[in-house]
Design an enzyme around this catalytic site. Sequence first.
Site, PDB file in Angstrom:
ATOM      1  CB  CYS A   1      -0.954   0.082   1.175  1.00 52.84           C
ATOM      2  SG  CYS A   1      -2.083  -1.299   1.280  1.00 52.84           S
TER       3      CYS A   1
ATOM      4  N   GLY B   1      -1.286  -1.706   6.486  1.00 54.95           N
ATOM      5  CA  GLY B   1      -1.021  -2.605   7.619  1.00 54.95           C
ATOM      6  C   GLY B   1      -2.237  -3.458   7.918  1.00 54.95           C
TER       7      GLY B   1
ATOM      8  CD  GLU C   1      16.992 -13.051  -7.515  1.00 54.02           C
ATOM      9  OE1 GLU C   1      16.327 -13.593  -6.613  1.00 54.02           O
ATOM     10  OE2 GLU C   1      16.753 -11.899  -7.920  1.00 54.02           O
TER      11      GLU C   1
ATOM     12  CD  GLU D   1       9.685 -11.489  -7.921  1.00 52.67           C
ATOM     13  OE1 GLU D   1      10.834 -11.426  -8.367  1.00 52.67           O
ATOM     14  OE2 GLU D   1       9.252 -10.730  -7.049  1.00 52.67           O
TER      15      GLU D   1
ATOM     16  CE  LYS E   1      11.302  -2.874  -4.799  1.00 54.89           C
ATOM     17  NZ  LYS E   1      12.034  -3.890  -5.562  1.00 54.89           N
TER      18      LYS E   1
HETATM   19  O1  M6R Z   1      12.456  -5.292   0.856  1.00 53.45           O
HETATM   20  P1  M6R Z   1      12.992  -6.665   1.084  1.00 53.45           P
HETATM   21  O2  M6R Z   1      14.355  -6.862   0.519  1.00 53.45           O
HETATM   22  O3  M6R Z   1      12.962  -7.059   2.540  1.00 53.45           O
HETATM   23  O4  M6R Z   1      12.008  -7.636   0.314  1.00 53.45           O
HETATM   24  C1  M6R Z   1      12.142  -9.026   0.418  1.00 53.45           C
HETATM   25  C2  M6R Z   1      11.306  -9.720  -0.636  1.00 53.45           C
HETATM   26  O5  M6R Z   1       9.955  -9.435  -0.454  1.00 53.45           O
HETATM   27  C3  M6R Z   1      11.726  -9.302  -2.052  1.00 53.45           C
HETATM   28  O6  M6R Z   1      13.077  -9.556  -2.286  1.00 53.45           O
HETATM   29  C4  M6R Z   1      10.876 -10.052  -3.107  1.00 53.45           C
HETATM   30  O7  M6R Z   1      11.171 -11.410  -3.084  1.00 53.45           O
HETATM   31  C5  M6R Z   1      11.115  -9.436  -4.481  1.00 53.45           C
HETATM   32  N1  M6R Z   1       9.857  -9.228  -5.140  1.00 53.45           N
HETATM   33  C6  M6R Z   1      11.980 -10.284  -5.341  1.00 53.45           C
HETATM   34  O8  M6R Z   1      12.141  -9.780  -6.628  1.00 53.45           O
END
Ligand code: M6R
Length: 614
Positions: free
Chosen positions: A2, A102, A484, A491, A609
Site C-alpha cells: 500500500c 497494515g 534467484e 514473478e 514491492k
Molecule cells: O524489501 P525486502 O528486501 O525485505 O524484500 C524481500 C522480498 O519481499 C523481495 O526480495 C521479493 O522477493 C522481491 N519481489 C523479489 O524480486
Amino acid sequence: MCGIVGYVGEKQAQDVVIEGLRRLEYRGYDSAGIALVVDGPIAWAKKAGKLANLEKELAESPLPGSTTGIGHTRWATHGAPNDVNAHPHLGGHHRVALVHNGIIENFAELRAEIEAAGDELRSETDTEIAAHLIERALAEGGTLTEAMQQVCARLEGAFTLVAIDAEDPSRVVAARRSSPLVVGLGDGENFLGSDVAAFIQHTREALELGQDQIVTITRDDVSVTDFDGRPVEGTRYHVDWDLSAAEKDGYDWFMRKEIFEQPRAIGDALLGRHDPAGRLQLDEGRISDDELREVDKIIIVACGTAFYAGLVAKYAIEHWTRIPCEVELAHEFRYRDPILTRSTLVVAISQSGETADTLMAIRHARTQRAKVLAICNTNGSTIPRESDAVLYTHAGPEIGVASTKGFMTQMIAAYLLGLYLAQVRGTSYADEIARVVTELGDMPGHVQRILDGSDDLYALAEELQQARVVLFLGRHVGYPIALEGALKLKELAYLHAEGFAAGELKHGPIALIEPGLPVFCVVPPRGRDQLHEKMVSAIQEIRARGARTIVMVEDDDTGIEEFADTIIRLPRVSTLLQPVLAVVPLQLFACELATRLGHDVDQPRNLAKSVTVE
Ligand code: M6R
C-alpha cells in the site's frame, strides 16, 4: 504494501496526491483512491484496479478544488480488491476520511462494537472501523490529532493511518506503528508519504518518524507526539537522490532501467568503504570491533530475493571469517525458537527495510540479546532504525517490484561485511582482503560488459516464449543464483520455474527432464575443488535426456560447447564473486521474456514491492 500520500499546502491537493500515488503505485496496485477537504462533506473517489482507472474516473467526474487531501494505492489484505474495499474509508457521517497500510488485528472485536452501536459498515476491510472510531471520538470534541491518539490506543497490529477532517482543512494527521511513513518538509506546504518518492518532486527535506508516533501537518508546521500526546522530535534528513532517480529515463520498465544501473550501483555500494591500501572501514556501525571479535555465530534473516543474497553471503562469510553462518527465511526464524546469545550476530537483509517478517525476526533477536546488523537500501526505514548497526547498500530507489540492483548491492554489502569481519578478527591475510577489494572494484566494468552484450538474451527470450517450465541449476554460490533466476521468472513471466543445486538432480529432480525442457546452468569457474567438472557432468546428464541447455560459463572455458544449446559468456572472476555476474543475464532474460509475453514487468500480478504485513 500500500502506498499512502497526504498533503496540505497551497497547490491543488488532487494533483499532488495523484502524482504521489503514481510514484508509490509499485507498493500496491489493487485499487486507488483520494479524499479531499472541501467546503462541505469530504469529497472522494476510489476505484478498483490501477491508478489509471481512478484518473479516468476523476477526468469524467472532477472533484472540487482543495488544498488538503490524502490518497492511497492498495495491496489487498482484508476484503477483495473492489471499489467498496478501496481506500479511503469514511466515518458514518462522512466527516472523517482515512487511508491505511497494515493490519488492524483486533478489528473483529472493534467491528462488533461499531455495529452494536448502530453504525453501518460498508466494506469488508479492517480500515473502515478506524475511520468510524476517529469520527466518533471527534464528535465528542477536540481535534483530529486528539481523536487519532484516542483511537490508536485501542488498535492492535501494524498500521500507518492518515486522516482528514471535513471540518478542519488546516491539517492532515497520521499515526505510525511498524508500518512506513515519512514526512516531506516543504515551504508553505507539507507532505506525508509511505516513502520519499511520494513527494521527491516537491522537496528533498524529510522527517523520519519513530515507532508509535502521531504527526500533524499543516501548511507551516509539523508536530510529532507519541501515542500519549507527549511531544517528540522526529529526525530530519536530506534525501540524497532526486526526481530523475524515480523516473524511467527512456526505458520501457523501471526494472530494465534498474538492471542497467547496476554498474553504478555497485560502485556506490563500494564507495568510501575502503582506504587506498584496501583496508576496509564500515562507518555506519554501532557494534564495536571488540564485540565483533566476540561473535561466535552469524544468522542471516531475510525473505525472497534478499534471502538468496544471504545464501551467497554465507559462502563468503564462512570462507573468510571461519564463523559458522546460518541463513533463515525471516518468517520461519522466530517460530522455531532459535538459539541466540549475546555473541550471536543476526544480519537482516532487506531492500525496503520495511518487510514485516524480517522486522519481526530482528525484534525477536534483540529480545534474546543478540546483536543485529541490517543490510538495507532505504535510509531511515524501520529495520535499520531498530538494528544495532547498518550497512546501507546505496542502490538508489528500486521501483520495479522484482528486485535487481537491490539484490546486487545486498551481495556487495554482504561481501564487505565478511571482509570486514575477517579483517577485525584476523582470519584472512591483509593481502587476500585487498585482492578481493580490488576484484570487487572491477565488478562495475564486468557487469557493464555483460549488459553491452545482451542481444543474444533477447533472441533467447524470443525463442523460449512458449516454454511453460524452466529449470535452473547451480552449485556452491551458483545455487542461490539458480534460485534467484527461477524466482525472477515466477514473478515476471508467471512460469513454473525451479532452481536446484546441481548435485541434488540425481536425488529426484532429474525425473523432470524431458526433451526440449529449457535448463539454465551456472558453471563455476575452474578451480581446485572439482566443482566445475561436477557441474559439467550434470549438464551432460541432462543433455543426454534431451534438455535444452543454456550454459553460463567463463570466457575462456572451452570444451563445454558440445553440451550447450546456448552459451552465455561471463568474464573470469574468482568463484565467490561469480554471482555478481551470473545473475545479470538471468535478470535480463526474465525482464525480456515477460515483456514479450505482454506482462506488466514493473507491477506483476498479486505482488507488492514492500511486504509490510506478516
Ligand atoms: O524489501 P525486502 O528486501 O525485505 O524484500 C524481500 C522480498 O519481499 C523481495 O526480495 C521479493 O522477493 C522481491 N519481489 C523479489 O524480486
